[in-house]
Design a protein around this motif. Structure first.
Motif, PDB file in Angstrom:
ATOM      1  N   THR A  76      -6.970  -3.073  -0.156  1.00  0.00           N
ATOM      2  CA  THR A  76      -5.882  -3.464  -1.055  1.00  0.00           C
ATOM      3  C   THR A  76      -5.804  -4.982  -1.074  1.00  0.00           C
ATOM      4  O   THR A  76      -5.651  -5.610  -0.021  1.00  0.00           O
ATOM      5  CB  THR A  76      -4.529  -2.884  -0.590  1.00  0.00           C
ATOM      6  N   ASN A 115      -7.514  -9.232   1.908  1.00  0.00           N
ATOM      7  CA  ASN A 115      -7.490  -7.793   1.652  1.00  0.00           C
ATOM      8  C   ASN A 115      -6.951  -7.082   2.885  1.00  0.00           C
ATOM      9  O   ASN A 115      -7.305  -7.438   4.023  1.00  0.00           O
ATOM     10  CB  ASN A 115      -8.892  -7.263   1.338  1.00  0.00           C
ATOM     11  N   GLN A 116      -6.092  -6.108   2.632  1.00  0.00           N
ATOM     12  CA  GLN A 116      -5.630  -5.253   3.721  1.00  0.00           C
ATOM     13  C   GLN A 116      -6.486  -3.990   3.720  1.00  0.00           C
ATOM     14  O   GLN A 116      -6.495  -3.238   2.744  1.00  0.00           O
ATOM     15  CB  GLN A 116      -4.154  -4.892   3.574  1.00  0.00           C
ATOM     16  N   THR A 130      -7.398  -0.323   5.138  1.00  0.00           N
ATOM     17  CA  THR A 130      -6.743   0.829   5.755  1.00  0.00           C
ATOM     18  C   THR A 130      -7.802   1.837   6.189  1.00  0.00           C
ATOM     19  O   THR A 130      -8.559   2.344   5.352  1.00  0.00           O
ATOM     20  CB  THR A 130      -5.764   1.500   4.774  1.00  0.00           C
ATOM     21  N   LYS A 163     -10.008   1.817   2.985  1.00  0.00           N
ATOM     22  CA  LYS A 163      -9.541   1.501   1.637  1.00  0.00           C
ATOM     23  C   LYS A 163      -9.066   0.058   1.619  1.00  0.00           C
ATOM     24  O   LYS A 163      -8.379  -0.398   2.537  1.00  0.00           O
ATOM     25  CB  LYS A 163      -8.395   2.441   1.251  1.00  0.00           C
ATOM     26  N   ASN A 201       0.861  -1.182   0.000  1.00  0.00           N
ATOM     27  CA  ASN A 201       0.000   0.000   0.000  1.00  0.00           C
ATOM     28  C   ASN A 201       0.898   1.232   0.000  1.00  0.00           C
ATOM     29  O   ASN A 201       1.265   1.736   1.062  1.00  0.00           O
ATOM     30  CB  ASN A 201      -0.917  -0.006   1.228  1.00  0.00           C
ATOM     31  N   ASN A 228      -4.321  -0.450   9.909  1.00  0.00           N
ATOM     32  CA  ASN A 228      -4.337  -1.420   8.815  1.00  0.00           C
ATOM     33  C   ASN A 228      -4.683  -2.792   9.376  1.00  0.00           C
ATOM     34  O   ASN A 228      -4.064  -3.238  10.354  1.00  0.00           O
ATOM     35  CB  ASN A 228      -2.981  -1.487   8.112  1.00  0.00           C
ATOM     36  N   ASP A 251       0.444   4.274  -0.410  1.00  0.00           N
ATOM     37  CA  ASP A 251      -0.070   5.481   0.230  1.00  0.00           C
ATOM     38  C   ASP A 251       0.119   5.466   1.747  1.00  0.00           C
ATOM     39  O   ASP A 251       0.117   6.514   2.389  1.00  0.00           O
ATOM     40  CB  ASP A 251      -1.562   5.662  -0.083  1.00  0.00           C
ATOM     41  N   SER A 252       0.243   4.275   2.314  1.00  0.00           N
ATOM     42  CA  SER A 252       0.399   4.185   3.768  1.00  0.00           C
ATOM     43  C   SER A 252       1.836   4.488   4.159  1.00  0.00           C
ATOM     44  O   SER A 252       2.768   4.309   3.375  1.00  0.00           O
ATOM     45  CB  SER A 252       0.011   2.784   4.261  1.00  0.00           C
TER      46      SER A 252
END
Length: 230
Positions: free
Chosen positions: A175, A161-162, A164, A173, A122, A136, A124-125
């Motif tokens: 991922t 799925n992770q 966030t 969100k 991810n 997360n 963005d994290s």
């Protein structure tokens, strides 16, 4: 005169006391050596030998080999809980701390690549610094049955799925994390507990008792996924 005799008796008793103390130490040492020898003999007696039948019909006994077999559910649980620990973090459990602890379950020659995959999962994290209210969480949908790919080596497919979440994005969100996880049996647990362990340390230590380690992670569609992590 009596005082002189009393002091003379005391001076004569000191060498006897020293000799007696030395003799006691020697006896204790011999007793420890004897007990150690007995324990070694008992260990050999309690360790069963395997019966080996040779091709020419001869039969011999041999010391048992390291057990590289693992139950399918043990492998699936190891993969699920390891990835859950590794990809779930917050400000209270920052990614750097989580990685430092959970990476004990990853093979040494794969740790750097695995860390890069975790960071790039991810973009963005923030891996180094987590903003207040950011969290997360890995949510696993499915884990396949292990496929044996070698002696003491298995491949497991994970679909997850992770998620966030942040203070300004309560919906979160997602991922995708759909991977092939390659694990192998090891002879000794690779995990240890520090002097002041955190709950994550205990969780990783418990997982390490399975004597498994992750040695490669591939994309789910990779048909050439093998032990070569390069």
């Amino acid at each position: 005169m009596q005082i002189f005799k009393s002091e003379n008796k005391k001076s004569n008793a000191l060498p006897l006391l020293a000799v007696g103390t030395f003799g006691l130490h020697v006896f204790t040492l011999l007793l420890l050596i004897f007990h150690g020898s007995m324990l070694q003999q008992l260990r050999r007696q309690l360790t069963p030998q395997s019966l080996v039948q040779l091709v020419d019909g001869r039969v011999i006994t041999a010391d048992p080999q390291e057990n590289l077999e693992r139950q399918p559910e043990t492998i699936r649980r190891f993969v699920a809980e390891t990835m859950n620990l590794m990809l779930t973090w917050s400000q209270q459990q920052p990614p750097t701390t989580v990685w430092e602890i959970s990476s004990q379950l990853v093979a040494d020659d794969f740790k750097q690549k695995m860390k890069s995959q975790v960071i790039n999962l991810n973009p963005d994290s923030q891996f180094e610094n987590v903003n207040r209210g950011t969290e997360n969480v890995l949510v696993i949908q499915k884990i396949s049955q292990p496929t044996k790919i070698g002696n003491g080596q298995w491949k497991v497919e994970i679909f997850a799925n992770q998620l966030t979440f942040s203070s300004y994005d309560k919906l979160g969100k997602s991922t995708s994390f759909n991977k092939q996880i390659l694990v192998r049996a090891i002879n000794e647990p690779a995990t240890s507990l520090p002097n002041a362990p955190l709950p994550s340390h205990f969780a990783v230590y418990r997982l390490g008792e399975a004597r498994l380690e992750i040695y490669n992670v591939c994309e789910i569609q990779d048909k050439n996924c093998s032990g070569n992590s390069n």
